[in-house]
Design a protein around this motif. Structure first.
Motif, PDB file in Angstrom:
ATOM      1  N   LEU A  65       0.813  -1.222   0.000  1.00 16.29           N
ATOM      2  CA  LEU A  65       0.000   0.000   0.000  1.00 16.29           C
ATOM      3  C   LEU A  65       0.846   1.271   0.000  1.00 16.29           C
ATOM      4  O   LEU A  65       0.354   2.342  -0.371  1.00 16.29           O
ATOM      5  CB  LEU A  65      -0.934   0.005   1.207  1.00 16.29           C
ATOM      6  N   GLY A  66       2.109   1.155   0.426  1.00 17.59           N
ATOM      7  CA  GLY A  66       2.962   2.334   0.477  1.00 17.59           C
ATOM      8  C   GLY A  66       2.346   3.441   1.319  1.00 17.59           C
ATOM      9  O   GLY A  66       1.893   3.206   2.430  1.00 17.59           O
ATOM     10  N   ASP A  67       2.299   4.641   0.763  1.00 16.96           N
ATOM     11  CA  ASP A  67       1.725   5.788   1.477  1.00 16.96           C
ATOM     12  C   ASP A  67       0.276   6.053   1.077  1.00 16.96           C
ATOM     13  O   ASP A  67      -0.281   7.110   1.410  1.00 16.96           O
ATOM     14  CB  ASP A  67       2.558   7.044   1.202  1.00 16.96           C
ATOM     15  N   THR A  68      -0.333   5.112   0.375  1.00 16.38           N
ATOM     16  CA  THR A  68      -1.698   5.333  -0.115  1.00 16.38           C
ATOM     17  C   THR A  68      -2.689   5.508   1.023  1.00 16.38           C
ATOM     18  O   THR A  68      -3.551   6.387   0.992  1.00 16.38           O
ATOM     19  CB  THR A  68      -2.157   4.143  -0.991  1.00 16.38           C
ATOM     20  N   VAL A  69      -2.601   4.656   2.035  1.00 21.85           N
ATOM     21  CA  VAL A  69      -3.478   4.781   3.194  1.00 21.85           C
ATOM     22  C   VAL A  69      -2.616   5.033   4.426  1.00 21.85           C
ATOM     23  O   VAL A  69      -1.429   4.688   4.461  1.00 21.85           O
ATOM     24  CB  VAL A  69      -4.348   3.525   3.411  1.00 21.85           C
ATOM     25  N   THR A  70      -3.209   5.613   5.430  1.00 23.54           N
ATOM     26  CA  THR A  70      -2.476   5.906   6.666  1.00 23.54           C
ATOM     27  C   THR A  70      -2.248   4.611   7.440  1.00 23.54           C
ATOM     28  O   THR A  70      -3.186   3.862   7.729  1.00 23.54           O
ATOM     29  CB  THR A  70      -3.270   6.890   7.543  1.00 23.54           C
ATOM     30  N   ARG A  71      -0.968   4.374   7.770  1.00 24.74           N
ATOM     31  CA  ARG A  71      -0.597   3.177   8.528  1.00 24.74           C
ATOM     32  C   ARG A  71       0.203   3.576   9.758  1.00 24.74           C
ATOM     33  O   ARG A  71       0.855   4.623   9.783  1.00 24.74           O
ATOM     34  CB  ARG A  71       0.237   2.222   7.673  1.00 24.74           C
ATOM     35  N   SER A  72       0.167   2.741  10.762  1.00 19.30           N
ATOM     36  CA  SER A  72       0.942   2.989  11.975  1.00 19.30           C
ATOM     37  C   SER A  72       2.411   2.707  11.711  1.00 19.30           C
ATOM     38  O   SER A  72       2.792   2.223  10.645  1.00 19.30           O
ATOM     39  CB  SER A  72       0.441   2.094  13.110  1.00 19.30           C
ATOM     40  N   ARG A  73       3.244   2.986  12.703  1.00 20.51           N
ATOM     41  CA  ARG A  73       4.676   2.742  12.565  1.00 20.51           C
ATOM     42  C   ARG A  73       4.974   1.268  12.301  1.00 20.51           C
ATOM     43  O   ARG A  73       5.936   0.929  11.624  1.00 20.51           O
ATOM     44  CB  ARG A  73       5.395   3.211  13.828  1.00 20.51           C
ATOM     45  N   SER A  74       4.128   0.381  12.823  1.00 23.35           N
ATOM     46  CA  SER A  74       4.327  -1.054  12.617  1.00 23.35           C
ATOM     47  C   SER A  74       3.655  -1.562  11.348  1.00 23.35           C
ATOM     48  O   SER A  74       3.672  -2.760  11.073  1.00 23.35           O
ATOM     49  CB  SER A  74       3.800  -1.841  13.816  1.00 23.35           C
ATOM     50  N   GLY A  75       3.061  -0.640  10.564  1.00 23.39           N
ATOM     51  CA  GLY A  75       2.482  -1.031   9.279  1.00 23.39           C
ATOM     52  C   GLY A  75       1.009  -1.351   9.308  1.00 23.39           C
ATOM     53  O   GLY A  75       0.423  -1.698   8.275  1.00 23.39           O
ATOM     54  N   GLU A  76       0.357  -1.238  10.463  1.00 27.70           N
ATOM     55  CA  GLU A  76      -1.064  -1.547  10.563  1.00 27.70           C
ATOM     56  C   GLU A  76      -1.901  -0.409   9.979  1.00 27.70           C
ATOM     57  O   GLU A  76      -1.625   0.768  10.214  1.00 27.70           O
ATOM     58  CB  GLU A  76      -1.459  -1.784  12.019  1.00 27.70           C
ATOM     59  N   ILE A  77      -2.939  -0.759   9.218  1.00 24.80           N
ATOM     60  CA  ILE A  77      -3.825   0.244   8.633  1.00 24.80           C
ATOM     61  C   ILE A  77      -4.685   0.860   9.737  1.00 24.80           C
ATOM     62  O   ILE A  77      -5.329   0.140  10.503  1.00 24.80           O
ATOM     63  CB  ILE A  77      -4.731  -0.379   7.558  1.00 24.80           C
ATOM     64  N   GLU A  78      -4.689   2.163   9.808  1.00 25.09           N
ATOM     65  CA  GLU A  78      -5.457   2.833  10.857  1.00 25.09           C
ATOM     66  C   GLU A  78      -6.911   3.003  10.410  1.00 25.09           C
ATOM     67  O   GLU A  78      -7.188   3.546   9.336  1.00 25.09           O
ATOM     68  CB  GLU A  78      -4.827   4.186  11.183  1.00 25.09           C
ATOM     69  N   ASN A  90     -14.564   1.140  10.511  1.00 25.59           N
ATOM     70  CA  ASN A  90     -13.557   0.513   9.646  1.00 25.59           C
ATOM     71  C   ASN A  90     -13.194   1.361   8.434  1.00 25.59           C
ATOM     72  O   ASN A  90     -12.688   0.862   7.432  1.00 25.59           O
ATOM     73  CB  ASN A  90     -13.988  -0.887   9.199  1.00 25.59           C
ATOM     74  N   ASN A  91     -13.443   2.678   8.521  1.00 18.26           N
ATOM     75  CA  ASN A  91     -12.987   3.598   7.482  1.00 18.26           C
ATOM     76  C   ASN A  91     -11.476   3.782   7.560  1.00 18.26           C
ATOM     77  O   ASN A  91     -10.913   3.880   8.655  1.00 18.26           O
ATOM     78  CB  ASN A  91     -13.630   4.977   7.674  1.00 18.26           C
ATOM     79  N   THR A  92     -10.834   3.880   6.407  1.00 20.42           N
ATOM     80  CA  THR A  92      -9.448   4.356   6.350  1.00 20.42           C
ATOM     81  C   THR A  92      -9.495   5.853   6.071  1.00 20.42           C
ATOM     82  O   THR A  92     -10.568   6.462   6.085  1.00 20.42           O
ATOM     83  CB  THR A  92      -8.668   3.639   5.241  1.00 20.42           C
ATOM     84  N   ASN A  93      -8.351   6.442   5.790  1.00 20.18           N
ATOM     85  CA  ASN A  93      -8.324   7.878   5.466  1.00 20.18           C
ATOM     86  C   ASN A  93      -8.840   8.171   4.067  1.00 20.18           C
ATOM     87  O   ASN A  93      -9.051   9.334   3.703  1.00 20.18           O
ATOM     88  CB  ASN A  93      -6.901   8.421   5.603  1.00 20.18           C
ATOM     89  N   ILE A  94      -9.060   7.135   3.249  1.00 22.45           N
ATOM     90  CA  ILE A  94      -9.559   7.324   1.882  1.00 22.45           C
ATOM     91  C   ILE A  94     -11.043   6.986   1.835  1.00 22.45           C
ATOM     92  O   ILE A  94     -11.424   5.856   2.174  1.00 22.45           O
ATOM     93  CB  ILE A  94      -8.793   6.430   0.882  1.00 22.45           C
ATOM     94  N   PRO A  95     -11.907   7.898   1.439  1.00 26.88           N
ATOM     95  CA  PRO A  95     -13.336   7.608   1.345  1.00 26.88           C
ATOM     96  C   PRO A  95     -13.591   6.409   0.423  1.00 26.88           C
ATOM     97  O   PRO A  95     -13.073   6.351  -0.698  1.00 26.88           O
ATOM     98  CB  PRO A  95     -13.926   8.898   0.756  1.00 26.88           C
ATOM     99  N   GLY A  96     -14.364   5.464   0.894  1.00 26.79           N
ATOM    100  CA  GLY A  96     -14.675   4.279   0.095  1.00 26.79           C
ATOM    101  C   GLY A  96     -13.713   3.130   0.290  1.00 26.79           C
ATOM    102  O   GLY A  96     -13.959   2.028  -0.208  1.00 26.79           O
ATOM    103  N   VAL A  97     -12.628   3.365   1.006  1.00 24.95           N
ATOM    104  CA  VAL A  97     -11.666   2.297   1.296  1.00 24.95           C
ATOM    105  C   VAL A  97     -11.762   1.955   2.777  1.00 24.95           C
ATOM    106  O   VAL A  97     -11.585   2.822   3.636  1.00 24.95           O
ATOM    107  CB  VAL A  97     -10.225   2.697   0.937  1.00 24.95           C
ATOM    108  N   PHE A  98     -12.047   0.692   3.054  1.00 22.17           N
ATOM    109  CA  PHE A  98     -12.205   0.209   4.415  1.00 22.17           C
ATOM    110  C   PHE A  98     -11.157  -0.876   4.676  1.00 22.17           C
ATOM    111  O   PHE A  98     -10.547  -1.404   3.747  1.00 22.17           O
ATOM    112  CB  PHE A  98     -13.619  -0.356   4.618  1.00 22.17           C
TER     113      PHE A  98
END
Length: 508
Positions: free
Chosen positions: A448-461, A466-474
């Motif tokens: 995913l690279g920098d596409t979605v916000t992830r924690s320092r350990s790589g977990e999707i926030e 269950n929303n990510t920082n991108i609308p429509g992406v969970f």
């Protein structure tokens, strides 16, 4: 050799034979040959449609299941008990003419393979990953006359295993050369042979309403909940089950007192297939973009489009990250004590990690190996007290706490491990033949690279929906910042993500 319940079950299965079978038996005078002969005779006694013929095969003891009047068949070098008994039963049915339960498009891929393919799968009877490979290669052999398969029990053919330097199972060989190791489906083997769905074929698919990336408990749950809403649902996964496939006993899935990982993974896939879900397997995602629709690029270059996407890519074993780990993977460095433990019988091994999985591994290995060394980074073990109590009762286990692994050494395979006391810095080297890494999991989110916000350990926030920082992406399951990595929690988060995705679609 078979208890009454298994005999009765097998007798019922044998009523499903489509044609008469001949078991070609290659047996010597050794004890294993006698046991194999007794096993084959007992099976044949349960059906009038099975006869036995003494022959000389490439390996002794072994036997080959053939349809009467045909030369080719499926071969078992060893007694297929334990986890391989199901492989044996399926082989009887499929060789007799009963069609394998795989998709028609996959059958066609197998039938259209050109060339000669002689597969051999080295297994251990305690390995819960091995049957899937044995059954997959067996199906391919049944469907294509140019394909053969032999299951080889490494515990019986020890010299052969040592000569080939096999230290991890399942190990799949093709025409005498190592092809791949680890759990594999039919689709995975076809991919290894270069038979993959064309990118253009996938790109012709209409955009999905919801596309789920990942086929573990979270992904399966999300797919079911989305499909039940009557919206166009797709799921793309390298394989169904995810990390569940590496789990043996599961006793905390509510409503099910006990099950095993591979069995649960199979149930997940079967449940998803009950709904109108477009399943795309043996392919991994490599990129995500938000345009008018959300685009998911796959490793074969195909791009799938969807109104909403649920990321449920799970996690994998965490590496120690020291010299020698990558170089000696499957050459002494292992991650599954249930699968590979029997290959280290009478040898010295180390377990890196003092949590529940590490201490459980050490306890299991202590019954097989001559000596077990446990290396824990922290000053105290993190495993449950009951496990530590059991560990402390074992005389062939030594525990080193507050130490850091420095290097796994070897030439063509592992011959030792070097670690240092974290307080004094003093290093110590121990000679051994195997290292089992049990230090937790890392999320499968690198792609995913920098596409979605992830924690320092790589977990999707994600938030409570269950929303990510991108609308429509969970996102859901072990790839997220959910504090607890449990199957039941992953299933719940998958359902939550699917409901949130449906709500997003109807509002946009």
């Amino acid at each position: 050799m078979l208890d009454t319940d298994i005999r009765n079950q097998l007798s019922e299965y044998l009523k499903l034979l489509e044609s008469d079978l001949l078991i070609k038996l290659s047996a010597g005078s050794d004890n294993t040959s006698k046991e194999l002969e007794d096993f084959v005779k007992e099976v044949a006694s349960l059906s009038e449609r099975i006869d036995i013929e003494p022959v000389s095969l490439a390996r002794t003891p072994s036997f080959q299941i053939c349809r009467k009047g045909e030369e080719k068949g499926l071969t078992f070098a060893g007694i297929p008990l334990g986890h391989e008994f199901n492989s044996f039963v399926l082989a009887l049915l499929q060789v007799s003419g009963r069609p394998p339960k795989i998709e028609e498009k996959v059958k066609e891929q197998i039938k259209h393979l050109k060339g000669e393919y002689h597969f051999e799968t080295y297994i251990s009877l305690s390995c819960h990953n091995c049957p899937e490979v044995v059954q997959a290669a067996g199906i391919m052999s049944v469907l294509n006359p140019n394909i053969t398969h032999t299951m080889i029990d490494g515990g019986v053919f020890k010299k052969e295993v040592e000569d080939k330097n096999i230290l991890a199972v399942p190990a799949l060989y093709l025409n005498g050369e190592f092809l791949a190791g680890g759990r594999m489906t039919v689709e995975d083997i076809l991919a290894k042979l270069g038979s993959l769905p064309e990118a253009s074929e996938l790109e012709e698919k209409e955009p999905f309403d919801v596309l789920i990336v990942g086929g573990g408990p979270a992904g399966a749950s999300a797919a079911i909940y989305a499909a039940r809403k009557g919206i166009r649902t797709g799921i793309v996964a390298e394989r169904f089950g995810g990390q569940v496939l590496e789990t043996m006993g599961i006793e905390n899935l509510i409503g099910i007192q006990y099950t095993e990982g591979p069995k649960l993974a199979q149930s997940l896939e079967e449940h998803v297939k009950n709904y109108e879900v477009d399943i795309i397997k043996s392919l991994r995602a490599k990129g995500l973009k938000k345009k008018d629709l959300i685009e998911v690029e796959l490793e074969n270059g195909a791009v799938l489009k969807s109104k909403a996407v649920i990321l449920s890519t799970g996690a994998r074993w965490r590496n120690v990250g020291v010299p020698g780990e990558a170089e000696f993977k499957n050459k002494g460095v292992a991650y599954c004590p249930h699968c590979d433990g029997p290959l280290f019988k009478g040898k010295a091994v180390a377990v890196i990690g003092g949590g529940n999985s590490g201490i459980e591994a050490a306890i299991d290995l202590a019954g097989i190996a001559e000596k077990v060394v446990v290396l824990e980074f922290m000053s105290e073990l993190k495993a449950d007290a009951v496990l530590q109590e059991k560990l402390n009762s074992l005389r062939n286990v030594n525990v080193y706490k507050n130490v850091q692994t420095k290097e796994i050494t070897g030439t063509d395979k592992v011959n030792g491990i070097t670690f240092a006391d974290r307080t004094t810095g003093e290093e110590q080297h121990i000679e051994l033949q195997g290292v089992f890494v049990q230090i937790g999991l890392v999320p499968n989110t690198d792609w995913l690279g920098d596409t979605v916000t992830r924690s320092r350990s790589g977990e999707i926030e994600v938030d409570i929906h269950n929303n990510t920082n991108i609308p429509g992406v969970f996102a859901a399951g072990d790839c997220t910042n959910s504090p607890y990595k449990q199957i039941v929690i992953a299933m719940g988060s998958g359902a939550n993500a699917a409901l949130s995705a449906f709500d997003y679609i109807i509002r946009n």
